[in-house]
Design a protein around this motif. Structure first.
Motif, PDB file in Angstrom:
ATOM      1  N   ASP A   1     -28.129   6.576 -53.857  1.00  0.00           N
ATOM      2  CA  ASP A   1     -29.094   7.105 -54.810  1.00  0.00           C
ATOM      3  C   ASP A   1     -30.475   6.721 -54.286  1.00  0.00           C
ATOM      4  OD1 ASP A   1     -30.854   6.999 -57.377  1.00  0.00           O
ATOM      5  OD2 ASP A   1     -29.048   8.108 -57.952  1.00  0.00           O
ATOM      6  N   GLN A   2     -31.411   7.623 -54.379  1.00  0.00           N
ATOM      7  CA  GLN A   2     -32.762   7.365 -53.875  1.00  0.00           C
ATOM      8  C   GLN A   2     -33.386   6.125 -54.528  1.00  0.00           C
ATOM      9  OE1 GLN A   2     -34.812  11.093 -54.469  1.00  0.00           O
ATOM     10  NE2 GLN A   2     -33.505  12.158 -52.996  1.00  0.00           N
TER      11      GLN A   2
ATOM     12  N   TRP B   1     -33.041  13.455 -47.173  1.00  0.00           N
ATOM     13  CA  TRP B   1     -33.494  13.210 -48.542  1.00  0.00           C
ATOM     14  C   TRP B   1     -33.339  14.476 -49.366  1.00  0.00           C
ATOM     15  CZ3 TRP B   1     -35.110   8.218 -49.223  1.00  0.00           C
ATOM     16  CH2 TRP B   1     -35.656   7.883 -50.468  1.00  0.00           C
TER      17      TRP B   1
ATOM     18  N   THR C   1     -30.762  13.334 -56.696  1.00  0.00           N
ATOM     19  CA  THR C   1     -31.356  12.010 -56.477  1.00  0.00           C
ATOM     20  C   THR C   1     -30.742  11.251 -55.315  1.00  0.00           C
ATOM     21  OG1 THR C   1     -29.805  10.971 -58.011  1.00  0.00           O
ATOM     22  CG2 THR C   1     -31.868  11.806 -58.943  1.00  0.00           C
TER      23      THR C   1
ATOM     24  N   ALA D   1     -29.789  10.402 -51.108  1.00  0.00           N
ATOM     25  CA  ALA D   1     -30.328  10.403 -49.751  1.00  0.00           C
ATOM     26  C   ALA D   1     -29.255   9.886 -48.800  1.00  0.00           C
ATOM     27  CB  ALA D   1     -31.579   9.538 -49.658  1.00  0.00           C
TER      28      ALA D   1
END
Length: 129
Positions: free
Chosen positions: A46-47, A80, A85, A87
Motif C-alpha cells: 500500500d502506498q 505507482w 493505493t 505500489a
C-alpha cells in the motif's frame, strides 16, 4: 517490520512498513520496456506503507501506472498505481534483495521466448487473480 532500500547512487532511499500484499513477477511488455529487462520482480505495498526520501521522477507508462525512478542514476524503483493505493517495489532495490520470494508469475503470455519458468510457481496468462 521495516524494510529499506534505495537506488544505485544512493540519492533515493525508501522504507516499506509491514508485509507486502503479494510478491510477483510480471512479464508484461510494459514492464519489460520500463525495467529494461525480461520481467519486473516486485513486492506490492500500500502506498501509505512507503516513505521515500530523495528526488524521484515519474513516467506515466499507462493510464494505470506511473514508473518512479531516481532522477540522478535512473534506477527504476516503483510502479505507482494512479488508480487505487498500491505500489510495486522492485525486489532488487531492497537492501536485502533476498527478503522476498515471488509466489507466482503473471502475464506469461507476453514473456520473452527464451525465458524458461522452471521454478514450479503458478503461472497466469494475464493478471493474477
Amino acid at each position: 517490520m521495516i524494510r529499506e532500500g534505495g537506488c544505485l547512487c544512493g540519492a533515493v532511499r525508501f522504507k516499506a512498513v509491514g508485509d507486502p500484499v503479494n510478491v510477483r513477477v510480471c512479464h508484461c511488455r510494459n514492464c519489460q520496456k520500463a525495467m529494461g529487462s525480461p520481467f519486473f520482480a516486485r513486492a506490492l505495498f500500500d502506498q501509505s506503507a512507503l516513505t521515500v526520501e530523495g528526488e524521484t521522477g515519474r513516467y506515466p507508462s499507462s493510464e494505470a501506472l506511473d514508473r518512479v525512478f531516481c532522477k540522478v542514476c535512473g534506477t527504476r524503483l516503483f510502479a505507482w498505481r494512479k488508480i487505487g493505493t498500491m505500489a510495486g517495489v522492485a525486489l532488487a532495490a531492497f537492501d536485502d534483495r533476498n527478503e522476498f520470494t515471488p509466489t507466482d508469475h503473471m502475464w506469461v503470455s507476453e514473456k520473452m521466448a527464451w525465458v524458461k519458468l522452471e521454478d514450479g510457481l503458478p503461472q497466469h496468462a494475464k493478471t493474477a487473480p
